[in-house]
Design a protein around this motif. Sequence first.
Motif, mmCIF file in Angstrom:
data_model
loop_
_atom_site.group_PDB
_atom_site.id
_atom_site.type_symbol
_atom_site.label_atom_id
_atom_site.label_comp_id
_atom_site.label_asym_id
_atom_site.label_seq_id
_atom_site.Cartn_x
_atom_site.Cartn_y
_atom_site.Cartn_z
ATOM 1 N N ASP A 105 -77.666 -16.412 8.647
ATOM 2 C CA ASP A 105 -78.916 -16.268 7.917
ATOM 3 C C ASP A 105 -79.683 -17.586 7.862
ATOM 4 O O ASP A 105 -80.918 -17.597 7.926
ATOM 5 C CB ASP A 105 -78.638 -15.770 6.497
ATOM 6 N N GLU A 106 -78.972 -18.691 7.737
ATOM 7 C CA GLU A 106 -79.622 -19.989 7.699
ATOM 8 C C GLU A 106 -80.302 -20.305 9.027
ATOM 9 O O GLU A 106 -81.421 -20.837 9.058
ATOM 10 C CB GLU A 106 -78.605 -21.079 7.361
ATOM 11 N N GLU A 107 -79.646 -19.979 10.151
ATOM 12 C CA GLU A 107 -80.249 -20.210 11.463
ATOM 13 C C GLU A 107 -81.518 -19.379 11.629
ATOM 14 O O GLU A 107 -82.523 -19.863 12.157
ATOM 15 C CB GLU A 107 -79.255 -19.869 12.572
ATOM 16 N N ILE A 108 -81.483 -18.137 11.165
ATOM 17 C CA ILE A 108 -82.660 -17.273 11.281
ATOM 18 C C ILE A 108 -83.783 -17.796 10.398
ATOM 19 O O ILE A 108 -84.947 -17.857 10.818
ATOM 20 C CB ILE A 108 -82.296 -15.824 10.926
ATOM 21 N N ARG A 109 -83.450 -18.190 9.169
ATOM 22 C CA ARG A 109 -84.475 -18.724 8.269
ATOM 23 C C ARG A 109 -85.131 -19.955 8.866
ATOM 24 O O ARG A 109 -86.360 -20.097 8.851
ATOM 25 C CB ARG A 109 -83.842 -19.068 6.919
ATOM 26 N N ARG A 110 -84.322 -20.846 9.405
ATOM 27 C CA ARG A 110 -84.859 -22.067 9.998
ATOM 28 C C ARG A 110 -85.699 -21.760 11.233
ATOM 29 O O ARG A 110 -86.759 -22.360 11.449
ATOM 30 C CB ARG A 110 -83.708 -23.008 10.356
ATOM 31 N N ALA A 111 -85.243 -20.825 12.043
ATOM 32 C CA ALA A 111 -85.986 -20.466 13.262
ATOM 33 C C ALA A 111 -87.320 -19.814 12.927
ATOM 34 O O ALA A 111 -88.335 -20.082 13.586
ATOM 35 C CB ALA A 111 -85.152 -19.529 14.138
ATOM 36 N N VAL A 112 -87.355 -18.956 11.899
ATOM 37 C CA VAL A 112 -88.618 -18.328 11.488
ATOM 38 C C VAL A 112 -89.607 -19.395 11.038
ATOM 39 O O VAL A 112 -90.793 -19.373 11.401
ATOM 40 C CB VAL A 112 -88.364 -17.303 10.368
ATOM 41 N N GLY A 113 -89.124 -20.365 10.256
ATOM 42 C CA GLY A 113 -90.004 -21.439 9.817
ATOM 43 C C GLY A 113 -90.496 -22.296 10.956
ATOM 44 O O GLY A 113 -91.691 -22.655 11.020
ATOM 45 N N GLN A 114 -89.595 -22.612 11.886
ATOM 46 C CA GLN A 114 -89.988 -23.438 13.027
ATOM 47 C C GLN A 114 -90.982 -22.719 13.920
ATOM 48 O O GLN A 114 -91.989 -23.299 14.352
ATOM 49 C CB GLN A 114 -88.748 -23.823 13.842
ATOM 50 N N LEU A 115 -90.726 -21.446 14.180
ATOM 51 C CA LEU A 115 -91.617 -20.676 15.045
ATOM 52 C C LEU A 115 -92.982 -20.488 14.392
ATOM 53 O O LEU A 115 -94.022 -20.582 15.060
ATOM 54 C CB LEU A 115 -90.976 -19.324 15.361
ATOM 55 N N SER A 116 -92.999 -20.255 13.087
ATOM 56 C CA SER A 116 -94.268 -20.092 12.370
ATOM 57 C C SER A 116 -95.073 -21.385 12.415
ATOM 58 O O SER A 116 -96.282 -21.379 12.705
ATOM 59 C CB SER A 116 -94.004 -19.686 10.918
ATOM 60 N N GLY A 117 -94.414 -22.492 12.128
ATOM 61 C CA GLY A 117 -95.117 -23.769 12.133
ATOM 62 C C GLY A 117 -95.642 -24.149 13.492
ATOM 63 O O GLY A 117 -96.793 -24.596 13.633
ATOM 64 N N SER A 118 -94.825 -23.958 14.523
ATOM 65 C CA SER A 118 -95.266 -24.322 15.866
ATOM 66 C C SER A 118 -96.397 -23.425 16.346
ATOM 67 O O SER A 118 -97.272 -23.861 17.105
ATOM 68 C CB SER A 118 -94.092 -24.259 16.853
ATOM 69 N N THR A 119 -96.405 -22.166 15.902
ATOM 70 C CA THR A 119 -97.490 -21.256 16.266
ATOM 71 C C THR A 119 -98.815 -21.758 15.722
ATOM 72 O O THR A 119 -99.825 -21.797 16.435
ATOM 73 C CB THR A 119 -97.205 -19.841 15.737
ATOM 74 N N VAL A 120 -98.824 -22.160 14.451
ATOM 75 C CA VAL A 120 -100.058 -22.647 13.836
ATOM 76 C C VAL A 120 -100.468 -23.993 14.420
ATOM 77 O O VAL A 120 -101.635 -24.211 14.783
ATOM 78 C CB VAL A 120 -99.895 -22.757 12.307
ATOM 79 N N LEU A 121 -99.511 -24.923 14.534
ATOM 80 C CA LEU A 121 -99.833 -26.257 15.052
ATOM 81 C C LEU A 121 -100.313 -26.198 16.494
ATOM 82 O O LEU A 121 -101.100 -27.037 16.929
ATOM 83 C CB LEU A 121 -98.607 -27.170 14.943
ATOM 84 N N GLY A 122 -99.837 -25.190 17.232
ATOM 85 C CA GLY A 122 -100.271 -25.047 18.614
ATOM 86 C C GLY A 122 -101.682 -24.535 18.770
ATOM 87 O O GLY A 122 -102.211 -24.474 19.887
ATOM 88 N N LEU A 123 -102.310 -24.146 17.649
ATOM 89 C CA LEU A 123 -103.682 -23.622 17.699
ATOM 90 C C LEU A 123 -104.655 -24.542 16.978
ATOM 91 O O LEU A 123 -105.680 -24.111 16.465
ATOM 92 C CB LEU A 123 -103.719 -22.226 17.057
ATOM 93 N N GLU A 124 -104.347 -25.842 16.982
ATOM 94 C CA GLU A 124 -105.154 -26.789 16.224
ATOM 95 C C GLU A 124 -106.331 -27.358 17.013
ATOM 96 O O GLU A 124 -107.041 -28.204 16.499
ATOM 97 C CB GLU A 124 -104.268 -27.934 15.721
ATOM 98 N N ASP A 125 -106.529 -26.964 18.254
ATOM 99 C CA ASP A 125 -107.691 -27.448 19.001
ATOM 100 C C ASP A 125 -108.393 -26.277 19.669
ATOM 101 O O ASP A 125 -107.814 -25.200 19.847
ATOM 102 C CB ASP A 125 -107.291 -28.521 20.029
ATOM 103 N N THR A 126 -109.637 -26.501 20.042
ATOM 104 C CA THR A 126 -110.447 -25.400 20.574
ATOM 105 C C THR A 126 -109.935 -24.897 21.910
ATOM 106 O O THR A 126 -110.131 -23.731 22.250
ATOM 107 C CB THR A 126 -111.917 -25.831 20.707
ATOM 108 N N GLY A 127 -109.274 -25.769 22.674
ATOM 109 C CA GLY A 127 -108.704 -25.319 23.949
ATOM 110 C C GLY A 127 -107.623 -24.286 23.741
ATOM 111 O O GLY A 127 -107.561 -23.268 24.446
ATOM 112 N N ALA A 128 -106.754 -24.520 22.770
ATOM 113 C CA ALA A 128 -105.685 -23.560 22.480
ATOM 114 C C ALA A 128 -106.257 -22.248 21.956
ATOM 115 O O ALA A 128 -105.764 -21.163 22.292
ATOM 116 C CB ALA A 128 -104.714 -24.166 21.472
ATOM 117 N N LEU A 129 -107.293 -22.329 21.140
ATOM 118 C CA LEU A 129 -107.921 -21.112 20.625
ATOM 119 C C LEU A 129 -108.569 -20.312 21.747
ATOM 120 O O LEU A 129 -108.480 -19.078 21.783
ATOM 121 C CB LEU A 129 -108.960 -21.472 19.564
ATOM 122 N N MET A 130 -109.245 -21.000 22.668
ATOM 123 C CA MET A 130 -109.839 -20.306 23.810
ATOM 124 C C MET A 130 -108.759 -19.617 24.629
ATOM 125 O O MET A 130 -108.922 -18.465 25.062
ATOM 126 C CB MET A 130 -110.627 -21.305 24.675
#
Length: 459
Positions: free
Chosen positions: A370-395
Amino acid sequence: MTSRSPRATARPSSEGRAVARTQTLLPGKDGIGTVRRTTLPGGLRIVTETLPSVRSATFGIWAHVGSRDETPALNGATHYLEHLLFKGTRKRSALDISAAIDAVGGEMNAFTAKEYTCYYARVLDTDLPLAIDVVCDMLTGSLILDEDVDAERGVILEEIAMTEDDPGDVVHELFAQTMFGDTPLGRPVLGTVDTVNALTRSQIARFYKKHYDPTHLVVAAAGNVDHATVVRQVRRAFEKAGALGHTDAVPVAPRDGRRTLRAAGRVELLNRRTEQAHVVLGMPGLARTDERRWALGVLNTALGGGMSSRLFQEVREKRGLAYSVYSYTSGFADCGLFGVYAGCRPGQVHDVLKICREELHKVASDGLTDEEIRRAVGQLSGSTVLGLEDTGALMNRIGKSELCWGSQMSVDDMLARIADVTPDEVREVARDVLEQRPSLSVIGPLKDKQADRLQRAVS
Protein backbone atom coordinates in the motif's frame (compact mmCIF):
# COMPACT_ATOMS: atom_id res chain seq x y z
CA MET A 1 -9.70 8.90 -23.08
CA THR A 2 -12.86 10.54 -21.81
CA SER A 3 -14.01 14.11 -22.22
CA ARG A 4 -16.72 16.39 -21.03
CA SER A 5 -19.67 17.09 -23.29
CA PRO A 6 -18.68 19.93 -25.64
CA ARG A 7 -20.78 22.96 -26.40
CA ALA A 8 -20.97 23.59 -30.13
CA THR A 9 -21.71 26.64 -32.23
CA ALA A 10 -21.76 26.94 -36.00
CA ARG A 11 -20.53 30.25 -37.37
CA PRO A 12 -21.09 31.24 -40.99
CA SER A 13 -18.40 33.47 -42.44
CA SER A 14 -19.20 37.09 -43.15
CA GLU A 15 -17.76 36.51 -46.60
CA GLY A 16 -20.21 33.74 -47.37
CA ARG A 17 -17.70 30.95 -47.00
CA ALA A 18 -18.69 27.49 -45.82
CA VAL A 19 -19.54 27.11 -42.15
CA ALA A 20 -16.97 26.24 -39.48
CA ARG A 21 -18.07 24.41 -36.35
CA THR A 22 -16.68 25.52 -32.97
CA GLN A 23 -16.95 23.58 -29.70
CA THR A 24 -15.85 24.26 -26.13
CA LEU A 25 -14.26 21.00 -25.06
CA LEU A 26 -13.08 22.06 -21.59
CA PRO A 27 -14.48 25.24 -20.05
CA GLY A 28 -11.54 25.98 -17.78
CA LYS A 29 -11.86 28.25 -14.76
CA ASP A 30 -12.58 31.94 -15.32
CA GLY A 31 -11.48 31.46 -18.92
CA ILE A 32 -8.10 30.07 -17.88
CA GLY A 33 -7.31 26.70 -19.43
CA THR A 34 -10.32 26.78 -21.74
CA VAL A 35 -9.90 24.29 -24.60
CA ARG A 36 -11.84 24.90 -27.82
CA ARG A 37 -12.03 23.11 -31.13
CA THR A 38 -13.05 24.48 -34.52
CA THR A 39 -13.49 22.16 -37.49
CA LEU A 40 -13.16 23.99 -40.80
CA PRO A 41 -14.84 22.95 -44.04
CA GLY A 42 -12.41 20.48 -45.56
CA GLY A 43 -11.84 18.65 -42.26
CA LEU A 44 -9.07 20.74 -40.71
CA ARG A 45 -9.31 20.76 -36.90
CA ILE A 46 -7.95 23.61 -34.76
CA VAL A 47 -7.70 23.20 -30.97
CA THR A 48 -6.45 25.83 -28.54
CA GLU A 49 -5.85 26.14 -24.81
CA THR A 50 -5.92 29.69 -23.45
CA LEU A 51 -3.63 30.85 -20.63
CA PRO A 52 -3.79 34.66 -20.43
CA SER A 53 -1.20 34.81 -17.62
CA VAL A 54 1.79 33.73 -19.78
CA ARG A 55 3.70 35.72 -22.40
CA SER A 56 4.45 32.84 -24.76
CA ALA A 57 2.53 30.70 -27.22
CA THR A 58 3.32 27.40 -28.89
CA PHE A 59 1.79 26.63 -32.27
CA GLY A 60 1.94 23.18 -33.81
CA ILE A 61 0.50 21.08 -36.59
CA TRP A 62 0.07 17.35 -36.02
CA ALA A 63 -0.11 14.98 -38.97
CA HIS A 64 -1.92 11.66 -38.71
CA VAL A 65 1.04 9.75 -40.16
CA GLY A 66 4.05 8.01 -38.70
CA SER A 67 6.53 5.29 -39.52
CA ARG A 68 3.76 2.76 -38.90
CA ASP A 69 2.16 3.88 -42.18
CA GLU A 70 5.20 2.98 -44.27
CA THR A 71 5.72 -0.06 -46.45
CA PRO A 72 9.12 -1.79 -46.17
CA ALA A 73 10.33 0.10 -49.25
CA LEU A 74 9.22 3.43 -47.74
CA ASN A 75 10.78 2.88 -44.32
CA GLY A 76 12.07 6.28 -43.23
CA ALA A 77 9.86 8.30 -45.61
CA THR A 78 7.87 10.00 -42.84
CA HIS A 79 11.01 11.24 -41.12
CA TYR A 80 12.61 12.16 -44.46
CA LEU A 81 9.56 14.28 -45.28
CA GLU A 82 9.76 15.96 -41.87
CA HIS A 83 13.23 17.21 -42.85
CA LEU A 84 12.15 18.31 -46.32
CA LEU A 85 9.32 20.54 -45.12
CA PHE A 86 11.99 22.82 -43.63
CA LYS A 87 13.81 23.14 -46.97
CA GLY A 88 11.64 25.77 -48.60
CA THR A 89 8.24 26.73 -49.99
CA ARG A 90 6.92 28.92 -52.77
CA LYS A 91 7.14 31.88 -50.36
CA ARG A 92 10.27 31.11 -48.32
CA SER A 93 13.68 29.53 -48.69
CA ALA A 94 15.08 27.27 -45.98
CA LEU A 95 17.02 30.25 -44.64
CA ASP A 96 13.91 32.42 -44.66
CA ILE A 97 12.04 29.82 -42.57
CA SER A 98 14.68 29.53 -39.87
CA ALA A 99 15.61 33.24 -39.91
CA ALA A 100 12.00 34.34 -39.41
CA ILE A 101 11.70 32.45 -36.12
CA ASP A 102 15.27 33.17 -34.99
CA ALA A 103 14.70 36.90 -35.49
CA VAL A 104 12.03 36.93 -32.78
CA GLY A 105 13.91 34.67 -30.35
CA GLY A 106 11.61 31.73 -30.96
CA GLU A 107 12.34 28.07 -31.40
CA MET A 108 11.08 25.74 -34.11
CA ASN A 109 11.39 22.00 -34.54
CA ALA A 110 9.57 18.81 -35.44
CA PHE A 111 9.48 15.15 -34.47
CA THR A 112 8.38 11.91 -36.07
CA ALA A 113 6.95 8.99 -34.11
CA LYS A 114 5.47 5.61 -34.95
CA GLU A 115 1.92 6.94 -35.34
CA TYR A 116 2.15 10.72 -35.82
CA THR A 117 4.37 13.65 -36.80
CA CYS A 118 4.42 17.16 -35.30
CA TYR A 119 5.83 20.51 -36.46
CA TYR A 120 5.86 23.38 -33.98
CA ALA A 121 7.16 26.83 -33.09
CA ARG A 122 7.32 28.47 -29.65
CA VAL A 123 7.35 32.27 -29.63
CA LEU A 124 6.30 35.34 -27.65
CA ASP A 125 2.54 35.79 -27.76
CA THR A 126 2.91 38.91 -29.90
CA ASP A 127 4.76 36.87 -32.53
CA LEU A 128 2.16 34.12 -32.80
CA PRO A 129 0.85 35.39 -36.18
CA LEU A 130 4.36 34.94 -37.60
CA ALA A 131 4.64 31.41 -36.21
CA ILE A 132 1.25 30.51 -37.68
CA ASP A 133 2.18 31.87 -41.08
CA VAL A 134 5.57 30.12 -41.18
CA VAL A 135 4.44 26.69 -39.95
CA CYS A 136 1.29 26.66 -42.10
CA ASP A 137 3.38 27.68 -45.11
CA MET A 138 5.77 24.77 -44.48
CA LEU A 139 2.93 22.26 -44.21
CA THR A 140 1.00 23.47 -47.26
CA GLY A 141 3.62 24.84 -49.64
CA SER A 142 6.65 22.58 -49.49
CA LEU A 143 8.43 22.31 -52.86
CA ILE A 144 10.26 19.00 -52.23
CA LEU A 145 12.88 19.76 -54.88
CA ASP A 146 15.24 17.12 -56.25
CA GLU A 147 18.28 19.00 -54.99
CA ASP A 148 16.82 19.25 -51.49
CA VAL A 149 16.05 15.53 -51.44
CA ASP A 150 19.65 14.79 -52.41
CA ALA A 151 21.14 17.24 -49.91
CA GLU A 152 18.97 16.12 -47.00
CA ARG A 153 19.74 12.46 -47.70
CA GLY A 154 23.24 13.06 -46.40
CA VAL A 155 21.91 14.83 -43.31
CA ILE A 156 19.61 11.93 -42.47
CA LEU A 157 22.38 9.39 -42.97
CA GLU A 158 24.45 11.40 -40.50
CA GLU A 159 21.52 11.35 -38.08
CA ILE A 160 21.31 7.57 -38.40
CA ALA A 161 25.07 7.35 -37.78
CA MET A 162 24.76 9.61 -34.72
CA THR A 163 21.99 7.40 -33.32
CA GLU A 164 24.05 4.28 -34.01
CA ASP A 165 26.82 5.79 -31.89
CA ASP A 166 24.51 5.81 -28.85
CA PRO A 167 23.83 2.21 -27.81
CA GLY A 168 21.45 3.46 -25.13
CA ASP A 169 19.15 4.60 -27.95
CA VAL A 170 19.82 1.70 -30.30
CA VAL A 171 18.84 -0.92 -27.71
CA HIS A 172 15.28 0.43 -27.63
CA GLU A 173 15.03 0.17 -31.41
CA LEU A 174 16.44 -3.34 -31.15
CA PHE A 175 13.81 -4.20 -28.55
CA ALA A 176 10.99 -2.95 -30.82
CA GLN A 177 12.41 -5.16 -33.56
CA THR A 178 12.65 -8.06 -31.11
CA MET A 179 9.01 -7.69 -30.11
CA PHE A 180 7.37 -6.77 -33.42
CA GLY A 181 9.75 -8.25 -35.98
CA ASP A 182 9.72 -7.02 -39.57
CA THR A 183 6.52 -5.00 -39.22
CA PRO A 184 5.97 -1.22 -39.32
CA LEU A 185 6.12 -1.05 -35.51
CA GLY A 186 9.33 -3.05 -35.49
CA ARG A 187 11.20 -0.95 -38.04
CA PRO A 188 13.21 2.17 -37.08
CA VAL A 189 11.53 5.57 -37.44
CA LEU A 190 14.64 6.96 -39.17
CA GLY A 191 14.74 4.11 -41.67
CA THR A 192 17.97 2.33 -42.51
CA VAL A 193 20.94 3.34 -44.60
CA ASP A 194 19.65 1.15 -47.43
CA THR A 195 16.04 2.42 -47.38
CA VAL A 196 17.05 6.07 -47.07
CA ASN A 197 19.49 5.73 -49.98
CA ALA A 198 16.76 4.11 -52.08
CA LEU A 199 14.00 6.67 -51.47
CA THR A 200 13.25 8.92 -54.44
CA ARG A 201 11.79 12.38 -54.74
CA SER A 202 8.64 11.04 -56.42
CA GLN A 203 8.03 8.50 -53.65
CA ILE A 204 8.32 11.16 -50.96
CA ALA A 205 6.15 13.63 -52.89
CA ARG A 206 3.39 11.02 -53.26
CA PHE A 207 3.64 10.25 -49.55
CA TYR A 208 3.29 13.97 -48.80
CA LYS A 209 0.22 14.37 -51.00
CA LYS A 210 -1.46 11.31 -49.50
CA HIS A 211 -0.92 12.05 -45.82
CA TYR A 212 -0.89 15.85 -45.49
CA ASP A 213 -4.38 16.84 -46.65
CA PRO A 214 -6.48 18.77 -44.07
CA THR A 215 -8.45 15.72 -42.91
CA HIS A 216 -5.19 14.21 -41.61
CA LEU A 217 -4.05 17.35 -39.76
CA VAL A 218 -4.71 18.84 -36.33
CA VAL A 219 -3.62 22.40 -35.56
CA ALA A 220 -2.90 23.07 -31.89
CA ALA A 221 -2.00 26.28 -30.07
CA ALA A 222 -1.50 26.91 -26.36
CA GLY A 223 -0.57 29.92 -24.27
CA ASN A 224 -1.74 33.53 -24.42
CA VAL A 225 -3.88 32.89 -27.48
CA ASP A 226 -7.35 33.88 -28.63
CA HIS A 227 -9.15 30.97 -30.25
CA ALA A 228 -11.10 32.97 -32.83
CA THR A 229 -7.97 34.84 -33.89
CA VAL A 230 -5.97 31.61 -34.29
CA VAL A 231 -8.78 30.09 -36.36
CA ARG A 232 -8.98 33.15 -38.59
CA GLN A 233 -5.21 33.24 -39.19
CA VAL A 234 -4.93 29.50 -39.85
CA ARG A 235 -7.88 29.54 -42.21
CA ARG A 236 -6.42 32.46 -44.12
CA ALA A 237 -3.05 30.69 -44.44
CA PHE A 238 -4.60 27.45 -45.72
CA GLU A 239 -6.96 29.26 -48.10
CA LYS A 240 -4.12 31.29 -49.61
CA ALA A 241 -2.27 28.04 -50.25
CA GLY A 242 -5.40 26.44 -51.75
CA ALA A 243 -5.04 23.70 -49.15
CA LEU A 244 -8.44 23.47 -47.45
CA GLY A 245 -9.67 20.71 -49.76
CA HIS A 246 -13.28 19.67 -50.35
CA THR A 247 -15.79 21.43 -48.12
CA ASP A 248 -17.67 18.17 -47.38
CA ALA A 249 -14.56 16.28 -46.23
CA VAL A 250 -14.49 15.08 -42.62
CA PRO A 251 -11.50 14.50 -40.33
CA VAL A 252 -10.02 11.02 -40.22
CA ALA A 253 -10.98 9.07 -37.13
CA PRO A 254 -8.42 8.25 -34.44
CA ARG A 255 -6.26 5.33 -35.45
CA ASP A 256 -7.65 1.97 -34.37
CA GLY A 257 -4.55 0.08 -35.42
CA ARG A 258 -4.03 -3.30 -36.96
CA ARG A 259 -3.37 -6.12 -34.54
CA THR A 260 0.39 -6.60 -34.58
CA LEU A 261 1.91 -9.97 -33.75
CA ARG A 262 4.25 -9.83 -30.80
CA ALA A 263 7.00 -12.24 -29.89
CA ALA A 264 7.58 -13.98 -26.57
CA GLY A 265 10.87 -15.35 -25.32
CA ARG A 266 12.94 -13.87 -28.15
CA VAL A 267 16.53 -12.79 -27.57
CA GLU A 268 18.37 -10.36 -29.85
CA LEU A 269 22.06 -9.65 -29.25
CA LEU A 270 24.08 -6.94 -30.96
CA ASN A 271 27.77 -7.44 -30.36
CA ARG A 272 29.58 -4.11 -29.99
CA ARG A 273 32.75 -2.94 -28.31
CA THR A 274 31.12 -0.73 -25.71
CA GLU A 275 32.11 -0.05 -22.12
CA GLN A 276 28.65 -0.99 -20.90
CA ALA A 277 26.13 -3.61 -21.88
CA HIS A 278 22.71 -2.08 -22.57
CA VAL A 279 19.78 -4.31 -21.71
CA VAL A 280 16.02 -4.12 -22.30
CA LEU A 281 13.84 -6.86 -20.83
CA GLY A 282 10.16 -6.58 -21.59
CA MET A 283 6.85 -7.92 -22.76
CA PRO A 284 3.60 -6.75 -24.40
CA GLY A 285 1.96 -3.85 -22.60
CA LEU A 286 -1.37 -2.07 -23.13
CA ALA A 287 -2.86 -0.07 -25.97
CA ARG A 288 -3.15 3.65 -25.29
CA THR A 289 -6.97 3.38 -25.18
CA ASP A 290 -7.00 0.57 -22.60
CA GLU A 291 -8.64 1.82 -19.38
CA ARG A 292 -6.13 -0.23 -17.39
CA ARG A 293 -3.40 2.18 -18.52
CA TRP A 294 -3.92 4.26 -15.37
CA ALA A 295 -3.16 1.27 -13.16
CA LEU A 296 -0.23 0.36 -15.39
CA GLY A 297 1.10 3.90 -14.97
CA VAL A 298 1.05 3.50 -11.19
CA LEU A 299 2.66 0.06 -11.47
CA ASN A 300 5.38 1.38 -13.78
CA THR A 301 6.14 4.28 -11.44
CA ALA A 302 6.46 2.05 -8.39
CA LEU A 303 8.48 -0.58 -10.19
CA GLY A 304 10.99 1.57 -12.06
CA GLY A 305 9.91 5.20 -12.22
CA GLY A 306 12.17 6.91 -9.73
CA MET A 307 14.91 6.69 -7.12
CA SER A 308 12.58 5.06 -4.59
CA SER A 309 11.32 2.45 -7.07
CA ARG A 310 11.95 -1.24 -6.54
CA LEU A 311 14.30 -1.68 -9.47
CA PHE A 312 16.39 1.37 -8.62
CA GLN A 313 16.69 0.29 -5.00
CA GLU A 314 17.49 -3.36 -5.71
CA VAL A 315 19.80 -2.95 -8.70
CA ARG A 316 21.58 0.32 -7.98
CA GLU A 317 21.24 1.30 -4.34
CA LYS A 318 21.63 -2.09 -2.65
CA ARG A 319 24.02 -3.80 -5.08
CA GLY A 320 25.61 -1.06 -7.18
CA LEU A 321 25.20 -3.06 -10.38
CA ALA A 322 24.05 -0.22 -12.65
CA TYR A 323 24.03 3.55 -12.84
CA SER A 324 20.85 3.77 -14.91
CA VAL A 325 17.92 1.39 -14.40
CA TYR A 326 14.25 2.14 -15.04
CA SER A 327 11.01 0.77 -16.44
CA TYR A 328 8.79 2.36 -19.07
CA THR A 329 5.61 1.88 -21.08
CA SER A 330 4.77 2.64 -24.71
CA GLY A 331 1.17 2.62 -25.90
CA PHE A 332 0.04 2.40 -29.51
CA ALA A 333 -3.41 2.25 -31.07
CA ASP A 334 -3.86 -1.49 -30.63
CA CYS A 335 -0.97 -2.72 -28.50
CA GLY A 336 1.85 -1.60 -26.27
CA LEU A 337 5.17 -2.41 -24.65
CA PHE A 338 6.39 -2.66 -21.09
CA GLY A 339 10.16 -2.62 -20.71
CA VAL A 340 12.94 -2.53 -18.15
CA TYR A 341 16.23 -0.89 -19.15
CA ALA A 342 19.60 -1.19 -17.44
CA GLY A 343 23.12 -0.18 -18.40
CA CYS A 344 25.80 -2.20 -16.64
CA ARG A 345 29.27 -3.70 -17.03
CA PRO A 346 29.18 -6.64 -19.46
CA GLY A 347 30.16 -9.13 -16.77
CA GLN A 348 27.16 -8.16 -14.65
CA VAL A 349 24.43 -8.59 -17.26
CA HIS A 350 23.28 -11.93 -15.87
CA ASP A 351 23.13 -10.66 -12.28
CA VAL A 352 21.12 -7.60 -13.36
CA LEU A 353 18.73 -9.74 -15.39
CA LYS A 354 18.27 -12.16 -12.50
CA ILE A 355 17.33 -9.37 -10.10
CA CYS A 356 14.98 -7.71 -12.60
CA ARG A 357 13.20 -10.97 -13.31
CA GLU A 358 12.87 -11.70 -9.61
CA GLU A 359 11.34 -8.30 -8.93
CA LEU A 360 8.92 -8.62 -11.84
CA HIS A 361 7.88 -12.05 -10.55
CA LYS A 362 7.42 -10.77 -6.99
CA VAL A 363 5.19 -7.92 -8.12
CA ALA A 364 3.20 -10.18 -10.46
CA SER A 365 2.67 -12.73 -7.68
CA ASP A 366 2.32 -10.59 -4.55
CA GLY A 367 1.52 -7.12 -5.85
CA LEU A 368 2.83 -3.86 -4.46
CA THR A 369 2.52 -2.68 -0.88
CA ASP A 370 0.00 0.00 0.00
CA GLU A 371 2.86 2.38 0.74
CA GLU A 372 4.41 1.77 -2.70
CA ILE A 373 1.06 2.46 -4.38
CA ARG A 374 0.48 5.61 -2.32
CA ARG A 375 3.93 6.91 -3.18
CA ALA A 376 3.56 6.03 -6.87
CA VAL A 377 0.17 7.79 -7.10
CA GLY A 378 1.69 10.92 -5.59
CA GLN A 379 4.73 10.78 -7.84
CA LEU A 380 2.69 10.19 -10.97
CA SER A 381 0.25 12.98 -10.08
CA GLY A 382 3.02 15.46 -9.41
CA SER A 383 4.99 14.62 -12.52
CA THR A 384 1.84 14.90 -14.63
CA VAL A 385 1.21 18.46 -13.44
CA LEU A 386 4.86 19.55 -13.51
CA GLY A 387 5.16 18.19 -17.03
CA LEU A 388 2.49 20.64 -18.19
CA GLU A 389 4.12 23.80 -16.88
CA ASP A 390 5.03 25.29 -20.27
CA THR A 391 3.06 26.10 -23.39
CA GLY A 392 4.93 23.53 -25.46
CA ALA A 393 3.78 20.70 -23.21
CA LEU A 394 0.22 22.02 -23.27
CA MET A 395 0.24 22.19 -27.07
CA ASN A 396 1.52 18.61 -27.17
CA ARG A 397 -1.24 17.45 -24.84
CA ILE A 398 -4.18 18.97 -26.69
CA GLY A 399 -2.79 18.21 -30.16
CA LYS A 400 -2.00 14.57 -29.41
CA SER A 401 -5.30 14.10 -27.57
CA GLU A 402 -7.29 15.38 -30.54
CA LEU A 403 -5.34 13.26 -33.01
CA CYS A 404 -5.16 10.03 -31.01
CA TRP A 405 -8.39 10.09 -28.97
CA GLY A 406 -10.59 12.70 -30.63
CA SER A 407 -11.35 14.18 -27.20
CA GLN A 408 -9.76 16.09 -24.34
CA MET A 409 -9.33 15.33 -20.65
CA SER A 410 -8.74 18.05 -18.11
CA VAL A 411 -5.76 17.89 -15.77
CA ASP A 412 -8.14 17.62 -12.81
CA ASP A 413 -9.85 14.63 -14.42
CA MET A 414 -6.48 13.01 -15.11
CA LEU A 415 -5.42 13.50 -11.49
CA ALA A 416 -8.73 12.09 -10.28
CA ARG A 417 -8.32 9.02 -12.48
CA ILE A 418 -4.81 8.42 -11.13
CA ALA A 419 -6.01 8.88 -7.54
CA ASP A 420 -8.86 6.41 -8.12
CA VAL A 421 -6.48 3.56 -9.01
CA THR A 422 -6.96 0.80 -6.44
CA PRO A 423 -4.47 -1.78 -5.16
CA ASP A 424 -6.62 -4.50 -6.74
CA GLU A 425 -6.40 -2.79 -10.15
CA VAL A 426 -2.62 -2.58 -9.84
CA ARG A 427 -2.37 -6.23 -8.81
CA GLU A 428 -4.58 -7.27 -11.71
CA VAL A 429 -2.62 -5.36 -14.34
CA ALA A 430 0.64 -6.64 -12.81
CA ARG A 431 -0.54 -10.21 -13.30
CA ASP A 432 -1.79 -9.53 -16.83
CA VAL A 433 1.39 -7.82 -18.00
CA LEU A 434 4.29 -9.09 -15.91
CA GLU A 435 3.42 -12.79 -15.95
CA GLN A 436 3.87 -12.92 -19.73
CA ARG A 437 7.02 -14.51 -21.05
CA PRO A 438 9.50 -11.67 -21.68
CA SER A 439 11.80 -10.94 -24.59
CA LEU A 440 15.29 -9.55 -24.30
CA SER A 441 17.56 -7.22 -26.27
CA VAL A 442 21.21 -6.65 -25.39
CA ILE A 443 23.93 -4.48 -26.93
CA GLY A 444 27.52 -4.84 -25.76
CA PRO A 445 30.78 -6.79 -26.01
CA LEU A 446 29.13 -10.16 -25.46
CA LYS A 447 30.48 -13.51 -26.54
CA ASP A 448 28.51 -15.90 -28.70
CA LYS A 449 28.57 -18.48 -25.93
CA GLN A 450 26.53 -16.10 -23.77
CA ALA A 451 23.57 -16.34 -26.13
CA ASP A 452 22.39 -19.67 -24.73
CA ARG A 453 22.62 -18.39 -21.18
CA LEU A 454 20.71 -15.23 -22.06
CA GLN A 455 18.09 -17.31 -23.86
CA ARG A 456 17.62 -19.29 -20.66
CA ALA A 457 17.24 -16.02 -18.76
CA VAL A 458 13.86 -15.41 -20.46
CA SER A 459 12.66 -18.99 -20.47
